[in-house]
Write an enzyme that holds these catalytic residues in place. Structure first.
Site, PDB file in Angstrom:
ATOM      1  N   TYR A  57      37.448  46.881  34.782  1.00 43.63           N
ATOM      2  CA  TYR A  57      36.557  45.871  34.869  1.00 43.63           C
ATOM      3  C   TYR A  57      35.355  46.199  35.445  1.00 43.63           C
ATOM      4  CZ  TYR A  57      35.039  40.855  35.612  1.00 43.63           C
ATOM      5  OH  TYR A  57      34.332  39.792  35.615  1.00 43.63           O
ATOM      6  N   ASP A  61      32.282  53.082  39.468  1.00 44.48           N
ATOM      7  CA  ASP A  61      31.946  51.822  39.890  1.00 44.48           C
ATOM      8  C   ASP A  61      32.845  51.686  41.221  1.00 44.48           C
ATOM      9  OD1 ASP A  61      33.031  48.627  38.323  1.00 44.48           O
ATOM     10  OD2 ASP A  61      32.264  49.027  40.598  1.00 44.48           O
ATOM     11  N   LYS A  97      31.434  43.400  47.194  1.00 46.76           N
ATOM     12  CA  LYS A  97      32.738  43.365  47.898  1.00 46.76           C
ATOM     13  C   LYS A  97      32.467  43.960  49.666  1.00 46.76           C
ATOM     14  CE  LYS A  97      35.596  43.568  44.113  1.00 46.76           C
ATOM     15  NZ  LYS A  97      36.029  42.007  43.742  1.00 46.76           N
TER      16      LYS A  97
HETATM   17  P1  KE4 Z   1      31.574  40.638  40.595  1.00 46.59           P
HETATM   18  O1  KE4 Z   1      30.580  40.197  39.638  1.00 46.59           O
HETATM   19  O2  KE4 Z   1      32.832  39.741  40.555  1.00 46.59           O
HETATM   20  O3  KE4 Z   1      31.099  40.466  42.199  1.00 46.59           O
HETATM   21  O4  KE4 Z   1      32.113  41.970  40.423  1.00 46.59           O
HETATM   22  C1  KE4 Z   1      32.450  42.383  39.163  1.00 46.59           C
HETATM   23  C2  KE4 Z   1      33.474  43.688  39.468  1.00 46.59           C
HETATM   24  C3  KE4 Z   1      32.999  44.874  39.053  1.00 46.59           C
HETATM   25  N1  KE4 Z   1      33.639  45.857  39.198  1.00 46.59           N
HETATM   26  C4  KE4 Z   1      34.921  45.889  39.992  1.00 46.59           C
HETATM   27  C5  KE4 Z   1      35.604  47.347  40.236  1.00 46.59           C
HETATM   28  C6  KE4 Z   1      35.486  44.634  40.228  1.00 46.59           C
HETATM   29  O5  KE4 Z   1      36.708  44.666  40.870  1.00 46.59           O
HETATM   30  C7  KE4 Z   1      34.619  43.466  39.917  1.00 46.59           C
HETATM   31  C8  KE4 Z   1      35.351  42.196  40.353  1.00 46.59           C
HETATM   32  N2  KE4 Z   1      36.511  42.264  40.567  1.00 46.59           N
HETATM   33  C9  KE4 Z   1      37.307  41.014  40.456  1.00 46.59           C
HETATM   34  C10 KE4 Z   1      38.767  41.008  41.030  1.00 46.59           C
HETATM   35  N3  KE4 Z   1      39.531  41.951  40.231  1.00 46.59           N
HETATM   36  C11 KE4 Z   1      36.569  39.788  40.948  1.00 46.59           C
HETATM   37  C12 KE4 Z   1      37.606  38.720  41.307  1.00 46.59           C
HETATM   38  C13 KE4 Z   1      37.273  37.442  40.160  1.00 46.59           C
HETATM   39  O6  KE4 Z   1      36.666  37.796  39.042  1.00 46.59           O
HETATM   40  O7  KE4 Z   1      37.208  36.287  40.656  1.00 46.59           O
END
Ligand code: KE4
Length: 431
Positions: A146, A242, A270
């Site tokens: 993701y 990523d 993060k």
């Molecule tokens: P954000 O747009 O949510 O800040 O980041 C997206 C993203 C991009 N790349 C990786 C590897 C990620 O894990 C994420 C977001 N992670 C999720 C948890 N699996 C965020 C939790 C959520 O969607 O509320």
């Protein structure tokens, strides 16, 4: 022992009237595990307290940012200080220069970095930069990885050898999805066939989570990351790591340091925000200098480099650099894995348990689990009951079988042992 959730329930009832699904991010709604979400009142160290006063050992850690636990003094003090200066200026500040300098100091592959406000923005823009620099349209991602919710990355595997993606969500035009191929992780031969299927000179980038945590924890197979690197180099394709989840977590320099691979671009979020909204992407100066206003590839953000987020992130990264907690986090991750394996075995529950530093994961499946296709064969119904049982035991896990867990520098051996004992009781009851 079920714990009172009266206040969470009434908050959820109110939230559902004014916020879609009652939450501001879908996974928080507990739909993958059933029941209603807990509303959290506060956190301290490795623990959180919900709206009804129930406390839990927290293995979500805001989905990865809180490697120093909740309310680490170094971050709280730094935020108190910067608040005396203001919250946002829409102009450059010294703090964001220090942040950029630190990231470039710690991550050799990053010579320049652009701050944004989320992991989604970081991944979305890194793809735009890769396409702008190479003049190529196609990108390849991996099922179960993701990279945020931008149109070009909300794509599922198409039919056949996935040379063309299909939209993973309504609202993503087919023409956009067709430029993104999504294939199974840990399969180098399939990647090679996909690049060949799309055609020479067509693929701008391959993007992946070097240690996927969004399909559950699925470590890269031996040689896979190097194989991807070599194939990208051979075809003039930009490799994007990523590191939103792995950055500054699986090593100070992230997965690229841990595995000794040099990507062309890296994305972050993060940990680098210390719990405040932030994202970043970086790479060689020759690539990054193509970004506006230095170059033609446009990107912008009102709150990019926000002083509060930069301050929280800088305090976090400096603390990680100066205290080097990674061996301790590795040992704790190993303790968690050994304990969970033993608890599952004692309960007669087939389980595949893994860690990468302080990222941990457990699938209810004999394994191996090397891809999203294999992850989806795991027992998610058992996970739902496990999740509920662990909540009753005061253990807060990610509310999905397809997520990783996170240890922090505030988790102790005693907490991990308590978690393992709880898992033994719960698995013994539900299996
Ligand atoms: P954000 O747009 O949510 O800040 O980041 C997206 C993203 C991009 N790349 C990786 C590897 C990620 O894990 C994420 C977001 N992670 C999720 C948890 N699996 C965020 C939790 C959520 O969607 O509320």
């Amino acid at each position: 022992m079920s714990r009172s959730q009266t206040n969470s329930a009434s908050l959820y009832d109110r939230a559902a009237r004014v916020i879609p699904g009652g939450v501001n991010s879908p996974v928080r709604a507990f739909q993958a595990v059933g029941g209603e979400p807990l509303f959290i009142r506060e956190g301290d160290g490795a623990e959180i307290v919900d709206a009804d006063g129930n406390s839990y050992i927290d293995y979500v850690g805001s989905w990865g940012p809180l490697i120093l636990g909740h309310r680490p003094p170094v971050v709280v003090e730094a935020l108190r200080g910067v608040l005396e200066r203001g919250t946002s200026f829409g102009a450059p500040t010294d703090i964001e220069v220090e942040m950029a300098e630190l990231i470039c100091e710690v991550v050799p592959s990053v010579e320049m970095v652009r701050m944004v406000n989320s992991g989604t923005e970081a991944c979305m823009t890194s793809l735009r930069l890769a396409r702008g620099v190479t003049g190529r349209d196609h990108v390849i991602k991996f099922n179960g990885c993701y990279h945020g919710h931008s149109d070009g990355l909300l794509v599922e595997a198409g039919s056949g050898v996935a040379t063309f993606g299909i939209s993973g969500s309504p609202g993503v035009p087919g023409d956009v999805a067709r430029c993104t191929a999504s294939i199974e992780f840990n399969d180098l031969d399939l990647l090679r066939r996909t690049v060949d299927g799309i055609g020479p000179g067509k693929v701008a980038a391959v993007i992946l989570e070097p240690v996927p945590g969004n399909m559950g924890l699925v470590p890269p197979a031996e040689g896979f990351l190097q194989g991807v690197r070599d194939l990208c180099t051979e075809h003039g394709i930009l490799l994007i790591f990523d590191e939103v989840m792995t950055g500054f977590r699986v090593a100070l320099g992230g997965a690229q340091e841990r595995f000794g691979i040099t990507p062309d671009l890296s994305t972050y979020s993060k940990v680098i925000g210390g719990g405040l909204p932030v994202g970043a992407f970086g790479g060689r100066a020759e690539l990054m200098s193509q970004l506006a206003p230095a170059g033609p590839v446009y990107q912008a953000g009102t709150l990019s480099g926000n002083p509060l987020a930069m301050t929280a992130g800088l305090a976090t990264l400096r603390h990680l650099r100066d205290t080097d907690p990674y061996d301790g986090l590795e040992d704790l991750g190993r303790r968690w894995v050994e304990g969970m394996r033993s608890a599952a075995a004692s309960a007669g529950v087939p389980a595949t348990v893994a860690h990468c530093g302080s990222m941990v994961g457990m699938f209810f499946h004999p394994g191996p689990v090397r891809s999203y296709a294999e992850a989806r064969q795991t027992d998610t119904e058992l996970f739902q009951r496990y999740f509920r049982g662990m909540l009753d035991e005061g253990i807060y896990l990610a509310p999905s079988a397809f997520e990783a867990g996170f240890l922090s520098t505030r988790h102790t051996e005693e907490m991990v042992d308590r978690t393992v004992e709880a898992a033994g009781r719960v698995l013994g009851r539900i299996s």
